[in-house]
Design a protein around this motif. Structure first.
Motif, short mmCIF file in Angstrom:
data_model
loop_
_atom_site.label_atom_id
_atom_site.label_comp_id
_atom_site.label_asym_id
_atom_site.label_seq_id
_atom_site.Cartn_x
_atom_site.Cartn_y
_atom_site.Cartn_z
N ARG A 67 0.82 -1.21 0.00
CA ARG A 67 0.00 0.00 0.00
C ARG A 67 0.86 1.26 0.00
N SER A 68 1.97 1.23 0.68
CA SER A 68 2.82 2.42 0.74
C SER A 68 3.64 2.60 -0.53
N LEU A 69 3.70 1.56 -1.38
CA LEU A 69 4.48 1.64 -2.61
C LEU A 69 3.61 1.82 -3.85
N THR A 70 2.32 2.10 -3.67
CA THR A 70 1.42 2.23 -4.81
C THR A 70 1.76 3.41 -5.72
N ALA A 71 2.62 4.29 -5.24
CA ALA A 71 3.03 5.43 -6.08
C ALA A 71 3.72 4.97 -7.35
N TYR A 72 4.17 3.73 -7.38
CA TYR A 72 4.86 3.23 -8.58
C TYR A 72 3.96 3.31 -9.80
N LEU A 73 2.63 3.25 -9.62
CA LEU A 73 1.71 3.25 -10.74
C LEU A 73 1.89 4.49 -11.61
N VAL A 74 2.13 5.64 -10.98
CA VAL A 74 2.37 6.87 -11.72
C VAL A 74 3.86 7.11 -11.89
N ALA A 75 4.65 6.71 -10.91
CA ALA A 75 6.10 6.93 -10.97
C ALA A 75 6.71 6.25 -12.19
N GLN A 76 6.17 5.10 -12.60
CA GLN A 76 6.72 4.40 -13.76
C GLN A 76 6.53 5.21 -15.03
N LEU A 77 5.46 5.99 -15.10
CA LEU A 77 5.26 6.84 -16.26
C LEU A 77 6.24 8.01 -16.25
N VAL A 78 6.44 8.61 -15.07
CA VAL A 78 7.36 9.75 -14.97
C VAL A 78 8.79 9.32 -15.28
N ILE A 79 9.21 8.20 -14.74
CA ILE A 79 10.57 7.75 -15.00
C ILE A 79 10.71 7.26 -16.44
N GLY A 80 9.60 6.87 -17.05
CA GLY A 80 9.60 6.57 -18.47
C GLY A 80 9.86 7.81 -19.31
N VAL A 81 9.34 8.94 -18.86
CA VAL A 81 9.62 10.22 -19.53
C VAL A 81 11.12 10.51 -19.49
N LEU A 82 11.73 10.28 -18.33
CA LEU A 82 13.17 10.51 -18.19
C LEU A 82 13.95 9.64 -19.18
N GLY A 83 13.62 8.37 -19.25
CA GLY A 83 14.32 7.47 -20.15
C GLY A 83 14.12 7.85 -21.61
N THR A 84 12.92 8.27 -21.96
CA THR A 84 12.64 8.66 -23.34
C THR A 84 13.44 9.89 -23.75
N LEU A 85 13.48 10.89 -22.88
CA LEU A 85 14.14 12.15 -23.21
C LEU A 85 15.65 11.99 -23.37
N VAL A 86 16.22 10.97 -22.76
CA VAL A 86 17.66 10.74 -22.91
C VAL A 86 18.02 10.62 -24.38
N VAL A 87 17.13 10.02 -25.18
CA VAL A 87 17.39 9.82 -26.60
C VAL A 87 16.65 10.84 -27.46
N THR A 88 15.36 10.99 -27.24
CA THR A 88 14.54 11.79 -28.16
C THR A 88 14.86 13.28 -28.11
N SER A 89 15.38 13.77 -26.98
CA SER A 89 15.72 15.19 -26.90
C SER A 89 16.82 15.54 -27.89
#
Length: 262
Positions: A67-89
Motif C-alpha cells: 500500500r505504501s508503494l502504490t506510487a509506482y503506478l504513476v512513478a513508472q510513467l514519470v521515469i519513463g519520460v526521463l528514459g525517453t528524453l535521454v534519446v529523443t531530446s
C-alpha cells in the motif's frame, strides 16, 4: 593529424554531462519525487478509516508495504519520460548528429546513454521507494494501523525490487525512444504497455495471457507485495521475465540505431 580516439569512458562522461545539463532531467526528477510522495500521502492518509471498516478477510490480506508503494503506478510513467528524453531530446534538437560525429561508433554511444540513464534511474527509483515506504509506514503508525518495518520478512525485498522495477521501465523507455526517435511516439508506447495492455488483459487471446505474468503493472508488479499472491507465487521470477523483455526491446534498439542513417 590523427583523429582522437573516443573510449567508452569518454562517452560515459559526455552523456553524464549532457544529462545533468538538461533542465528537463531535473524537472522530471522533481516531478518523480513530488508526485510519488504526494500519491503516497493520499493513498495512506485515510488508512485508519479503511482498515477500521475492513472485513476479517480484508484485514488478513492487509499489506502495508504494498500500500505504501502504490506510487509506482504513476512513478513508472514519470521515469519513463526521463528514459525517453535521454534519446529523443537529441533527435528533437539535432544534437544526435553532433554526438555521432564525436562518437562515431553507434553502439558505444547508445551503450553510454543506457548506462548513464539506468544508473540515474536505479538511484532515483531506490530513493523513491524507500521514501514512500517510510512515509507510508509513518502515516500507518500514526493512525494505529498495522504497519511494517524494513526488517520484517519480505519488506526489504519488495522495496528494493520496486526500485529495480522502475529502473527497468526507464531502460524500456530508452529502447522505445531509440526505435521511434520521437518523444510523443515513445511515451504513447510506454503508456500503452504499462496501462492500456493490463487494463484490456481480458480481451487478449489465451496464448497471450502467459505473457501477462511478466508484464509491467501486471505480473511483474507482484514484487511490490509481501503478502503472497496465488496468481504470482514467484514475484522475482515475474520481474526477471519483464527485464528479459526489456532486454529484447533494447537489443532491437541497438540494431535499429546501428543500421539507419541517423
Amino acid at each position: 593529424m590523427s583523429a582522437r580516439v573516443v573510449f567508452f569512458g569518454h562517452a560515459l562522461h559526455a552523456e553524464w554531462v549532457k544529462l545533468r545539463s538538461l533542465r528537463s532531467t531535473w524537472y522530471t526528477l522533481a516531478c518523480l519525487f513530488g508526485v510519488g510522495l504526494g500519491i503516497t500521502v493520499l493513498a495512506t492518509g485515510r488508512a485508519g478509516e479503511v482498515y477500521g471498516s475492513a472485513s476479517a478477510a480484508e484485514r488478513l490480506a492487509w499489506d502495508p508495504t504494498e500500500r505504501s508503494l502504490t506510487a509506482y503506478l504513476v512513478a513508472q510513467l514519470v521515469i519513463g519520460v526521463l528514459g525517453t528524453l535521454v534519446v529523443t531530446s537529441e533527435y528533437a534538437t539535432g544534437l544526435v548528429r553532433t554526438s555521432l560525429a564525436v562518437t562515431p561508433r553507434r553502439h558505444r554511444l547508445l551503450a553510454a546513454k543506457v548506462v548513464v540513464a539506468a544508473a540515474v534511474a536505479v538511484v532515483a527509483g531506490q530513493v523513491l521507494m524507500f521514501a514512500t515506504f517510510l512515509v507510508g509506514q509513518g502515516l500507518f503508525a500514526s493512525q494505529n494501523v498495522p504497519h511494517a518495518r524494513l526488517g520484517d520478512p519480505g519488506v526489504l525485498s519488495a522495496v528494493v525490487g520496486g526500485g529495480l522495477y522502475l529502473a527497468a521501465i526507464a531502460v524500456l523507455a530508452i529502447g522505445l525512444g531509440t526505435i521511434m526517435r520521437a518523444t510523443a511516439g515513445a511515451l504513447t508506447a510506454v503508456v500503452g504497455i504499462v496501462f492500456l495492455v493490463p487494463a484490456l488483459a481480458g480481451l487478449f487471446p489465451s496464448w497471450f495471457q502467459g505473457l501477462l505474468d511478466f508484464w509491467p503493472s501486471q505480473g511483474a508488479a507482484a514484487v511490490f507485495a509481501t503478502v503472497p499472491n496465488p496468481a504470482y507465487p514467484h514475484p522475482w521470477l515475474n520481474l526477471g521475465g519483464m527485464c528479459l523483455g526489456v532486454a529484447v526491446v533494447l537489443a532491437s534498439a541497438f540494431v535499429v540505431f546501428q543500421r539507419r542513417d541517423v
